[in-house]
Write a protein that holds these residues in place. Sequence first.
Motif: not given
Length: 404
Positions: A344-349, A351-354, A358-374
Amino acid sequence: MIKVSVLGYGTVGSGVVEILRENHDIIQKRVGEELQLKYVLDLRDFPGDPVEQVLVHDFQIIADDPEVQIVVETMGGLHPAYEFVKTCLERGKSVCTSNKALVAAYGPELLELAKSRNANFLFEASVGGGIPIIRPLKTSLAPDEIQEISGILNGTTNYILTKMTEEGLDFDTVLKDAQEKGYAEKDPTADVEGYDACRKIAILTSLAYGKQLDFEDIYTEGITKITKRDIAYGKKLGGKIKIFGSSRKIGDKVSAMVAPALIDAQHPLYSVDGVFNAILVKGNMVGDVMFYGQGAGKLATASAVVSDVMDCSKHVNVNINTLWDAEKLDLVPMEDARSKFFVRVSGAPEENREKVTAAFGSVQPVDGGYGDEYAFVTEEITEGAYEKAAREVGNVINKIRVQM
Ligand code: HSE
């Protein structure tokens, strides 16, 4: 008649005395000889307790009595337990202990000493309380090369995680409840920081491979950073968070750690909840074997100690060979251990996706329904690669290893 003495009349020690009394006849039949409790050592007095008849306050009385053949050590702590156990073994008395700190720190030395005196040093109760695991590792699983050990080795943390999962409560609330119910110590550090599980996996791994794994060398992460949100994400992914002590053979080396992990219903330990413990052992011939039961508690733990007393009684002047040398086990460096990670990283999804990709390569996003983290799950990567990518991203809130 075989004479037994107990060092420490606390929870486990008094349980041992109770079992020796309550199950006297069945124990005698199974051993083929009567076991008699000669002394119980404790600094305290116990007015009105029948133990008064055998209570002594001076260890030397037990050490100097040649009639005492088996000594139970249920004092806990390293000192003076170590000195007392050493003296008993030097004098040819067998010792049975529930003291995991003692076994993890001095196992090979005390085993060697027992061997040199044709005596025994047994410690079934040091891991998994009443669950038979030490003897099965030494005997039933002896033909196998152990490929992996994965254990829910601590009842307190399993209780806390179970309650957080079932009732959606946060760590602090559940810890308080566990303390009130007596499942967690007043100072819960050893349990919640994983130190207790660390000593247990150190013992199991040392026995499985016959060489010393120092608990200080095991990467250990507790459950204090697990939050309600982590648990909720775990549910979204169809899983549960558990804390494992685990070790795995990788080539000629062994990888070991204590850490929380996200597992799904396919995992054999998925349904081990509450204060229960369980240990999964993978042998290269036998396959998966599971051991389940009460990892703590007076009579469960004492039952394991008495099983050792009975084993010693059947092996008077015969050392039961236990392969556990002082030579150090070759560990895989932690940075090379591999896992998938839930992060989990802080900040809106958006703001973080790219930067995450770039850092982790291919990832599977998990939607927790929180606007303040990805949140996302990585591919299988090394711990070193995870650390590097996490530094690059810079705003990681938490990470949990994934086994699903
Ligand atoms: N504190 C331990 C547990 C007890 O919670 O499992 C047995 O080591």
